[in-house]
Design a protein around this motif. Structure first.
Motif, PDB file in Angstrom:
ATOM      1  N   VAL A 121     -10.122   4.275 -13.649  1.00  0.00           N
ATOM      2  CA  VAL A 121      -9.638   3.107 -14.373  1.00  0.00           C
ATOM      3  C   VAL A 121      -8.226   2.393 -14.308  1.00  0.00           C
ATOM      4  O   VAL A 121      -8.195   1.352 -13.682  1.00  0.00           O
ATOM      5  CB  VAL A 121     -10.350   2.899 -15.595  1.00  0.00           C
ATOM      6  N   ALA A 122      -7.431   3.437 -14.534  1.00  0.00           N
ATOM      7  CA  ALA A 122      -6.609   2.602 -14.878  1.00  0.00           C
ATOM      8  C   ALA A 122      -5.705   2.388 -12.979  1.00  0.00           C
ATOM      9  O   ALA A 122      -4.776   1.882 -13.224  1.00  0.00           O
ATOM     10  CB  ALA A 122      -5.112   3.741 -15.941  1.00  0.00           C
ATOM     11  N   VAL A 123      -6.151   3.223 -12.508  1.00  0.00           N
ATOM     12  CA  VAL A 123      -5.547   3.431 -10.865  1.00  0.00           C
ATOM     13  C   VAL A 123      -5.835   1.929  -9.896  1.00  0.00           C
ATOM     14  O   VAL A 123      -5.423   1.165  -9.629  1.00  0.00           O
ATOM     15  CB  VAL A 123      -5.338   4.394 -10.471  1.00  0.00           C
ATOM     16  N   ALA A 124      -7.585   1.976 -10.265  1.00  0.00           N
ATOM     17  CA  ALA A 124      -8.589   0.976  -9.761  1.00  0.00           C
ATOM     18  C   ALA A 124      -7.876  -0.368  -9.669  1.00  0.00           C
ATOM     19  O   ALA A 124      -7.610  -1.423  -9.444  1.00  0.00           O
ATOM     20  CB  ALA A 124      -9.248   1.138 -10.184  1.00  0.00           C
ATOM     21  N   MET A 125      -7.209  -0.683 -10.976  1.00  0.00           N
ATOM     22  CA  MET A 125      -7.255  -1.995 -11.978  1.00  0.00           C
ATOM     23  C   MET A 125      -5.291  -2.241 -11.288  1.00  0.00           C
ATOM     24  O   MET A 125      -5.351  -3.343 -11.150  1.00  0.00           O
ATOM     25  CB  MET A 125      -7.365  -1.651 -13.739  1.00  0.00           C
ATOM     26  N   ALA A 126      -5.063  -0.970 -10.802  1.00  0.00           N
ATOM     27  CA  ALA A 126      -3.049  -1.372 -11.344  1.00  0.00           C
ATOM     28  C   ALA A 126      -3.563  -2.129  -9.302  1.00  0.00           C
ATOM     29  O   ALA A 126      -3.007  -2.617  -8.963  1.00  0.00           O
ATOM     30  CB  ALA A 126      -2.692   0.074 -11.014  1.00  0.00           C
ATOM     31  N   PHE A 127      -3.655  -1.445  -8.518  1.00  0.00           N
ATOM     32  CA  PHE A 127      -4.443  -1.634  -7.132  1.00  0.00           C
ATOM     33  C   PHE A 127      -4.811  -3.559  -7.018  1.00  0.00           C
ATOM     34  O   PHE A 127      -4.531  -4.134  -6.197  1.00  0.00           O
ATOM     35  CB  PHE A 127      -5.457  -1.149  -6.370  1.00  0.00           C
ATOM     36  N   GLY A 128      -5.829  -3.401  -7.900  1.00  0.00           N
ATOM     37  CA  GLY A 128      -6.277  -4.704  -7.879  1.00  0.00           C
ATOM     38  C   GLY A 128      -5.541  -5.709  -8.638  1.00  0.00           C
ATOM     39  O   GLY A 128      -5.050  -6.659  -8.308  1.00  0.00           O
ATOM     40  N   LEU A 129      -4.451  -5.520  -9.353  1.00  0.00           N
ATOM     41  CA  LEU A 129      -3.149  -7.091 -10.055  1.00  0.00           C
ATOM     42  C   LEU A 129      -2.146  -6.528  -8.275  1.00  0.00           C
ATOM     43  O   LEU A 129      -1.315  -7.640  -9.099  1.00  0.00           O
ATOM     44  CB  LEU A 129      -3.065  -6.520 -11.293  1.00  0.00           C
ATOM     45  N   ILE A 130      -1.723  -5.193  -7.895  1.00  0.00           N
ATOM     46  CA  ILE A 130      -0.410  -6.225  -7.397  1.00  0.00           C
ATOM     47  C   ILE A 130      -0.363  -7.355  -6.538  1.00  0.00           C
ATOM     48  O   ILE A 130       0.431  -7.822  -6.392  1.00  0.00           O
ATOM     49  CB  ILE A 130      -0.907  -4.862  -5.859  1.00  0.00           C
ATOM     50  N   PRO A 131      -2.365  -7.686  -5.923  1.00  0.00           N
ATOM     51  CA  PRO A 131      -1.738  -9.207  -5.018  1.00  0.00           C
ATOM     52  C   PRO A 131      -1.004 -10.439  -5.651  1.00  0.00           C
ATOM     53  O   PRO A 131      -0.634 -11.116  -5.985  1.00  0.00           O
ATOM     54  CB  PRO A 131      -3.437  -9.925  -4.515  1.00  0.00           C
ATOM     55  N   ILE A 132      -1.425  -9.832  -7.270  1.00  0.00           N
ATOM     56  CA  ILE A 132      -1.520 -11.418  -8.694  1.00  0.00           C
ATOM     57  C   ILE A 132      -0.125 -11.111  -8.864  1.00  0.00           C
ATOM     58  O   ILE A 132       0.714 -11.620  -9.213  1.00  0.00           O
ATOM     59  CB  ILE A 132      -2.111 -10.957  -9.563  1.00  0.00           C
ATOM     60  N   ALA A 133       0.599  -9.850  -9.144  1.00  0.00           N
ATOM     61  CA  ALA A 133       1.894  -9.089  -9.801  1.00  0.00           C
ATOM     62  C   ALA A 133       2.733  -9.163  -8.686  1.00  0.00           C
ATOM     63  O   ALA A 133       3.861  -9.595  -8.828  1.00  0.00           O
ATOM     64  CB  ALA A 133       2.012  -8.221 -10.349  1.00  0.00           C
ATOM     65  N   ALA A 134       2.133  -9.236  -7.620  1.00  0.00           N
ATOM     66  CA  ALA A 134       3.292  -8.786  -6.407  1.00  0.00           C
ATOM     67  C   ALA A 134       3.299  -9.533  -5.016  1.00  0.00           C
ATOM     68  O   ALA A 134       2.461  -8.359  -4.474  1.00  0.00           O
ATOM     69  CB  ALA A 134       4.194  -7.322  -6.001  1.00  0.00           C
ATOM     70  N   PRO A 135       2.868 -10.703  -5.187  1.00  0.00           N
ATOM     71  CA  PRO A 135       1.723 -11.049  -3.444  1.00  0.00           C
ATOM     72  C   PRO A 135       2.329 -10.406  -2.342  1.00  0.00           C
ATOM     73  O   PRO A 135       1.685 -10.926  -1.254  1.00  0.00           O
ATOM     74  CB  PRO A 135       1.997 -12.442  -3.725  1.00  0.00           C
ATOM     75  N   THR A 136       3.548 -10.624  -2.154  1.00  0.00           N
ATOM     76  CA  THR A 136       4.361  -9.773  -0.906  1.00  0.00           C
ATOM     77  C   THR A 136       4.206  -8.400  -1.007  1.00  0.00           C
ATOM     78  O   THR A 136       4.784  -8.162  -0.519  1.00  0.00           O
ATOM     79  CB  THR A 136       5.893 -10.826  -1.016  1.00  0.00           C
ATOM     80  N   PHE A 137       3.572  -7.888  -1.736  1.00  0.00           N
ATOM     81  CA  PHE A 137       3.601  -5.919  -1.847  1.00  0.00           C
ATOM     82  C   PHE A 137       3.223  -5.238  -0.335  1.00  0.00           C
ATOM     83  O   PHE A 137       4.088  -4.449  -0.155  1.00  0.00           O
ATOM     84  CB  PHE A 137       2.808  -5.479  -2.775  1.00  0.00           C
ATOM     85  N   TRP A 138       2.040  -5.720   0.441  1.00  0.00           N
ATOM     86  CA  TRP A 138       1.028  -5.392   1.430  1.00  0.00           C
ATOM     87  C   TRP A 138       2.006  -5.903   2.728  1.00  0.00           C
ATOM     88  O   TRP A 138       1.127  -5.704   3.971  1.00  0.00           O
ATOM     89  CB  TRP A 138      -0.026  -5.632   1.006  1.00  0.00           C
ATOM     90  N   ASP A 139       2.396  -6.981   2.797  1.00  0.00           N
ATOM     91  CA  ASP A 139       3.250  -7.501   3.705  1.00  0.00           C
ATOM     92  C   ASP A 139       3.981  -7.298   5.312  1.00  0.00           C
ATOM     93  O   ASP A 139       3.858  -7.466   6.128  1.00  0.00           O
ATOM     94  CB  ASP A 139       4.383  -8.558   3.464  1.00  0.00           C
ATOM     95  N   ALA A 140       4.347  -5.892   4.540  1.00  0.00           N
ATOM     96  CA  ALA A 140       4.564  -5.557   5.612  1.00  0.00           C
ATOM     97  C   ALA A 140       3.647  -3.790   6.375  1.00  0.00           C
ATOM     98  O   ALA A 140       4.264  -3.483   7.345  1.00  0.00           O
ATOM     99  CB  ALA A 140       6.215  -4.162   5.204  1.00  0.00           C
ATOM    100  N   PHE A 141       2.913  -4.461   5.530  1.00  0.00           N
ATOM    101  CA  PHE A 141       1.552  -3.162   6.428  1.00  0.00           C
ATOM    102  C   PHE A 141       1.601  -3.907   7.489  1.00  0.00           C
ATOM    103  O   PHE A 141       0.899  -5.489   7.916  1.00  0.00           O
ATOM    104  CB  PHE A 141       0.909  -2.900   5.156  1.00  0.00           C
ATOM    105  N   PRO A 142       0.248  -3.347   8.330  1.00  0.00           N
ATOM    106  CA  PRO A 142      -0.577  -4.214   9.434  1.00  0.00           C
ATOM    107  C   PRO A 142      -1.733  -5.086   9.051  1.00  0.00           C
ATOM    108  O   PRO A 142      -1.844  -4.879   7.257  1.00  0.00           O
ATOM    109  CB  PRO A 142      -1.015  -3.001  10.208  1.00  0.00           C
TER     110      PRO A 142
END
Length: 475
Positions: free
Chosen positions: A388-409
């Motif tokens: 629960v903890a890790v899955a929720m953290a992954f889900g909150l990434i786009p909300i808390a840090a919208p540019t987090f995945w920008d460097a990825f494909p």
């Protein structure tokens, strides 16, 4: 208890088969459409703007979206053979596909977008039965986490609506907008608390109407588009020309379609838990087929992929109206709006702050439903808490840090930028690793499980003379 008479006997049916009077059915169905109308018209406006469409073509996109959403909702709720879950699920143009469609439209135009959707939809249809058989890998620890994340990921939308939706418009973030959203929320809560029965169940609709009336007195409504809209506009076939097929566009859209399928599995399971009816692999597969069939046909009318609208799942949970025929009536209203865009223009006049006030209740209810599912999960002597903890953290990434995945494909960023998808992928993989894969699993091997054991031991010692304090620790 629900049932229908058959040869002098009563044949029991599920709660989704409950029927209401014509008046109530139309009112409850209209409430569903008012709840999700803004979400249906937003994707066509975003993609059409990116494609540089003119005003009339933009109106055509919106009308096509309403029409296709109506057809998809009827297909999902009423079913057609092995297609459709026959559950109270509202279908609409999927937000998950918007960024990919914008990217494709920049390079290949709308014709390339439509070609990619058709191929990806057909692939989804082929995979629907296989995906449904994976339902055993969606236990409560997975579904509860996903459901909670659906609600949490939607709440920022409600807050943005409450502010005024468009940062570039005058008054965005003003106290008057926030106050209007708060007043709408207050009206909904008061109606829900003071009234019972049909009136209480229509609290969202009443709140939207009252909020719009108050907004009109404040000068915050704009119905000028009504006078500029055609009364009747029949759906056109291939209004933007024949689809074109680009391999890169097809691959990108197929990945997004897989995301939609994952969300559909979660939505079908969620609505089954909310209305307390049986959902098996066959029903999940039927729900996926409805999504994919509607998405495949949508480009023929100039529209985009469809998926279940989570906010309407929240409405079912909030109102307790579980009937699929109510939702089917809402689908019929959507279809009619596709023929009569002038009615759509009237509904579009509801100010975003009013929608935001209602959205707080609706989206929050979805999150609360997920928490209720998690309450049934066994967290003792296992790693479910980590899941629960890790899955929720992954889900909150786009909300808390919208540019987090920008460097990825791009394809990877498209998947992970959907918080619901990130949560689903993490929850499913961790559940497989910790609960399904038996190799290396040892009871009490985790520091989290050990912490639980120590806590329970302390509570046990305190039971003899410190019951009150033990209860406080549990709380």
């Amino acid at each position: 208890m629900f049932g229908v008479k058959l040869q002098g006997r009563v044949r029991h049916t599920g709660p989704e088969d409950e029927r209401y009077s014509v008046g109530k059915t139309i009112a409850y169905g209209a409430q569903h459409i008012l709840t999700m109308y803004g979400g249906v018209i937003a994707p066509p406006l975003i993609v059409g703007g990116a494609a540089g469409l003119s005003g009339p073509d933009m109106a055509l996109l919106v009308t096509a979206g309403l029409f296709v959403s109506g057809v998809a909702t009827l297909l999902q709720t009423l079913g057609l053979g092995p297609v459709g879950s026959k559950l109270p699920i509202v279908q609409g143009i999927s937000f998950a596909t918007v960024s990919t469609m914008v990217t494709i439209s920049h390079s290949g135009g709308l014709r390339s977008v439509y070609g990619a959707i058709i191929v990806a939809g057909l692939i989804g249809l082929v995979l629907s039965t296989f995906v449904a058989k994976l339902i055993r890998y969606f236990p409560a620890v997975v579904t509860g986490t996903i459901i909670t994340m659906i609600g949490l990921s939607l709440l920022p939308v409600a807050f943005t609506w409450a502010l005024g939706n468009d940062p570039h418009r005058a008054g965005y973030g003003s106290m008057s907008n926030i106050g209007l959203a708060g007043l709408t929320l207050l009206i909904i809560l008061v109606v829900s608390r003071l009234f019972q029965g049909a009136i209480s169940r229509l609290s969202i609709l009443i709140g939207l109407i009252a909020g719009t009336a108050i907004a009109a007195l404040m000068g915050k409504t704009d119905f000028s588009a009504v006078g500029q809209t055609k009364v009747i506009a029949l759906p056109s076939i291939l209004p933007f020309g024949s689809p074109t097929y680009d391999i890169g566009a097809i691959v990108s859209m197929t990945i997004v379609v897989l995301v939609i399928m994952t969300e559909t599995v979660a939505d079908v399971i969620t609505i089954g838990e909310i209305i307390e009816t049986k959902v098996d692999t066959r029903r999940v597969a039927a729900g996926i087929r409805a999504d994919m069939a509607a998405s495949t046909v949508a480009p023929l009318f100039g529209s985009f992929p469809c998926s279940a609208f989570a906010q309407n799942i929240g409405l079912v949970a909030l109102t307790g109206i579980k009937s699929r025929f109510v939702v089917a009536t809402g689908g019929g209203i959507l279809l009619l709006l596709g023929f009569f865009p002038i009615f759509g223009a009237v509904v579009a006049g509801i100010p975003y702050p009013v929608l935001g006030g209602a959205g707080v209740v609706l989206f929050g209810t979805v999150a609360a439903s997920g928490i209720r599912s998690l309450a049934r999960v066994q967290f003792h002597d296992n790693l479910n808490m980590v899941i629960v903890a890790v899955a929720m953290a992954f889900g909150l990434i786009p909300i808390a840090a919208p540019t987090f995945w920008d460097a990825f494909p791009q394809w990877f960023a498209t998947i992970m930028n959907a918080g619901i998808t990130g949560t689903a992928i993490a929850a499913i993989l961790l559940n497989l690793l910790f609960n399904e894969l038996r190799i290396g699993n040892r009871s009490g091997a985790s520091v989290f499980a050990a912490a639980d054991d120590e806590r329970d031991a302390v509570l046990g010692v305190m039971e003899g003379g410190g019951d009150r304090l033990a209860d406080e620790i549990r709380d």
